[in-house]
Design an enzyme around this catalytic site. Sequence first.
Site, mmCIF file in Angstrom:
data_model
loop_
_atom_site.group_PDB
_atom_site.id
_atom_site.type_symbol
_atom_site.label_atom_id
_atom_site.label_comp_id
_atom_site.label_asym_id
_atom_site.label_seq_id
_atom_site.Cartn_x
_atom_site.Cartn_y
_atom_site.Cartn_z
ATOM 1 N N ASP A 120 0.852 -1.189 0.000
ATOM 2 C CA ASP A 120 0.000 0.000 0.000
ATOM 3 C C ASP A 120 0.891 1.242 0.000
ATOM 4 O O ASP A 120 2.110 1.150 0.148
ATOM 5 C CB ASP A 120 -0.951 -0.017 1.199
ATOM 6 C CG ASP A 120 -0.209 -0.074 2.514
ATOM 7 O OD1 ASP A 120 0.623 0.810 2.746
ATOM 8 O OD2 ASP A 120 -0.446 -0.998 3.307
ATOM 9 N N SER A 121 0.265 2.398 -0.126
ATOM 10 C CA SER A 121 1.040 3.636 -0.256
ATOM 11 C C SER A 121 1.528 4.142 1.094
ATOM 12 O O SER A 121 2.389 5.000 1.166
ATOM 13 C CB SER A 121 0.152 4.712 -0.860
ATOM 14 O OG SER A 121 -0.891 5.014 0.061
ATOM 15 N N GLY A 122 0.964 3.629 2.164
ATOM 16 C CA GLY A 122 1.262 4.167 3.490
ATOM 17 C C GLY A 122 0.251 5.221 3.895
ATOM 18 O O GLY A 122 0.188 5.636 5.035
ATOM 19 N N GLY A 123 -0.559 5.678 2.937
ATOM 20 C CA GLY A 123 -1.500 6.771 3.195
ATOM 21 C C GLY A 123 -2.599 6.405 4.168
ATOM 22 O O GLY A 123 -2.998 7.221 4.993
ATOM 23 N N PHE A 124 -3.062 5.168 4.074
ATOM 24 C CA PHE A 124 -4.190 4.788 4.917
ATOM 25 C C PHE A 124 -3.834 4.872 6.395
ATOM 26 O O PHE A 124 -4.639 5.288 7.219
ATOM 27 C CB PHE A 124 -4.659 3.371 4.575
ATOM 28 C CG PHE A 124 -6.010 3.060 5.129
ATOM 29 C CD1 PHE A 124 -7.149 3.262 4.369
ATOM 30 C CD2 PHE A 124 -6.161 2.611 6.430
ATOM 31 C CE1 PHE A 124 -8.408 3.023 4.885
ATOM 32 C CE2 PHE A 124 -7.422 2.360 6.961
ATOM 33 C CZ PHE A 124 -8.543 2.565 6.186
ATOM 34 N N ASP A 174 -2.867 8.320 -2.178
ATOM 35 C CA ASP A 174 -4.096 9.070 -2.443
ATOM 36 C C ASP A 174 -4.456 9.902 -1.222
ATOM 37 O O ASP A 174 -3.927 9.680 -0.137
ATOM 38 C CB ASP A 174 -5.252 8.138 -2.838
ATOM 39 C CG ASP A 174 -5.506 7.039 -1.805
ATOM 40 O OD1 ASP A 174 -4.633 6.819 -0.946
ATOM 41 O OD2 ASP A 174 -6.561 6.402 -1.866
ATOM 42 N N GLN A 217 -11.216 7.630 -6.309
ATOM 43 C CA GLN A 217 -11.846 8.265 -5.145
ATOM 44 C C GLN A 217 -13.132 8.962 -5.585
ATOM 45 O O GLN A 217 -13.583 8.787 -6.709
ATOM 46 C CB GLN A 217 -10.863 9.263 -4.513
ATOM 47 C CG GLN A 217 -9.664 8.602 -3.836
ATOM 48 C CD GLN A 217 -10.042 7.857 -2.558
ATOM 49 O OE1 GLN A 217 -11.162 7.972 -2.047
ATOM 50 N NE2 GLN A 217 -9.105 7.066 -2.026
ATOM 51 N N GLY A 244 -11.778 4.447 -0.960
ATOM 52 C CA GLY A 244 -12.690 5.334 -0.243
ATOM 53 C C GLY A 244 -14.002 4.692 0.163
ATOM 54 O O GLY A 244 -14.949 5.385 0.512
ATOM 55 N N CYS A 362 -13.703 -28.693 5.275
ATOM 56 C CA CYS A 362 -12.506 -27.879 5.026
ATOM 57 C C CYS A 362 -11.263 -28.769 5.014
ATOM 58 O O CYS A 362 -11.146 -29.695 5.814
ATOM 59 C CB CYS A 362 -12.385 -26.802 6.105
ATOM 60 S SG CYS A 362 -10.886 -25.813 5.987
ATOM 61 N N CYS A 364 -8.087 -27.601 5.381
ATOM 62 C CA CYS A 364 -6.925 -26.879 5.909
ATOM 63 C C CYS A 364 -6.217 -27.704 6.996
ATOM 64 O O CYS A 364 -6.807 -28.634 7.551
ATOM 65 C CB CYS A 364 -7.353 -25.514 6.450
ATOM 66 S SG CYS A 364 -7.939 -25.535 8.148
ATOM 67 N N HIS A 392 -7.047 -21.512 9.488
ATOM 68 C CA HIS A 392 -8.324 -21.960 8.919
ATOM 69 C C HIS A 392 -9.016 -20.806 8.176
ATOM 70 O O HIS A 392 -9.529 -20.992 7.071
ATOM 71 C CB HIS A 392 -9.252 -22.512 10.004
ATOM 72 C CG HIS A 392 -10.674 -22.618 9.544
ATOM 73 N ND1 HIS A 392 -11.131 -23.687 8.800
ATOM 74 C CD2 HIS A 392 -11.712 -21.742 9.636
ATOM 75 C CE1 HIS A 392 -12.404 -23.465 8.477
ATOM 76 N NE2 HIS A 392 -12.774 -22.298 8.966
HETATM 77 ZN ZN LIG Z 1 -10.223 -25.443 8.134
#
Ligand SMILES: [Zn+2]
Length: 447
Positions: A120-124, A174, A217, A244, A362, A364, A392
């Site tokens: 990410d840009s770091g902006g958030f 942004d 945006q 946004g 599942c 996993c 999981h």
């Molecule tokens: Zn699982």
Amino acid sequence: MAAAVERVIVSSNPENSMSLQKALSAASPLTLRIVAECPVTKARACDLTLPHCTVNTPVFMPVGTQGTLKGITVDQLESLGCQICLGNTYHLGMRPGPDLIVKANGLHGFMNWKRNLLTDSGGFQMVSLVELSEVTEEGVNFKSPYDGKEILLSPEKSISIQNSLGSDIMMQLDDVVSSTVKGPRVEEAMHRSIRWLDRCIAANKNPDKQNLFAIIQGGLDAELRKACLKEMTQRDVSGFAIGGLSGGEEKNDFWRMVTLSTDHLPQEKPRYLMGVGYAVDLVVCVALGCDMFDCVFPTRTAVSVLRPVLKDKLKYIYIYLYIYIFLSCFYQRFGSALVPWGSLQVKQKQYAKDFLPIDPDCHCPTCKRHSRAYLHALFKSDTAAMHHVTVHNIAYQLSLMRSVRQSIVEGRFPEFIRAFMKRMFPSRDDYPGWAVDALASVNVTLD
Ligand SMILES: [Zn+2]
């Protein structure tokens, strides 16, 4: 400057062989091949080829680096079949810092992760530090939570850090405003985000190796969003994110902005919906035409606020409050196992003597090895339970997206949606109204 990107679309159109040849001859860091398009909805299944491997979309991207708190190793992410994960520019840019990561051959080398990374840009994170940050045309000014120094995160600085990290996909800086903010600030942020996109494009030192995504945006204002889409789609970027949203707005506003965005985004580029990770949201937004998703709720909301607050003694009360909220989010999140019928709270008494796995269907490592009763007991004394449930949960997200993709490829996505909703909700009356409306907008009526 032009990002040296060519894209291939292998669709029903045979005239694409020329663009295929062009693409093969160019040093391209991204190709998008549309494998199948749903004939009913706007959903599509694509092969997105990035420098480290091909990603099958629709895809959910887990967080894979510092700041995650998820306690999951890259080995585990790899064995769960994860083809792309997120790195956190803000945290990595502060500590250990880009210089050290360059020495480790970028973030891939530092983490020893052989597949793709999106940063990410770091902006958030700046928005999380809202008390300490100030947005100007130059960038975001803020005080370092580590040593209190003034730092300017400009579009150039953000790209320079992301260039050092060597991610396969970089996000533009942004101007982020909360989706619940209205008025002139939203318009200002939208226009500034366009100007910052141009600065990010110009600052990218590795256009032949690293892809840059723009972030659409415009808040919840359809006209502003359309204006942003019109401008940004004229830029030479590898893909687009819908930004946004997912910030506490009404779900009805949310899906309308998503579908408006995909209506105006080019077919031949990937579409990344930021901050979306709930199963129902994922399935609906695939139907609305999105390809990529992420969700990093616990890191975004609490962690980065803790340190600066420590500076002010008067705010000790807030520290405890933040820690409390953070820990309860953390505990809640990891105590809650995602299942096709919603969620299962392993900590609840009713599972103390239940020898079934979390989800009998599942595959996993957690479900193959451990019972609900064992995990329930583990939760009382050991954080390892959180780890097992996290494994999981990531497996669930990845497997959900694989099933979605499979159904698109096999031309039965609308049937998949109906079956998914039936399993997720006890009765038709429990279907969220916004999801029913959103799906109806792409010709899927639920029974
Ligand atoms: Zn699982």
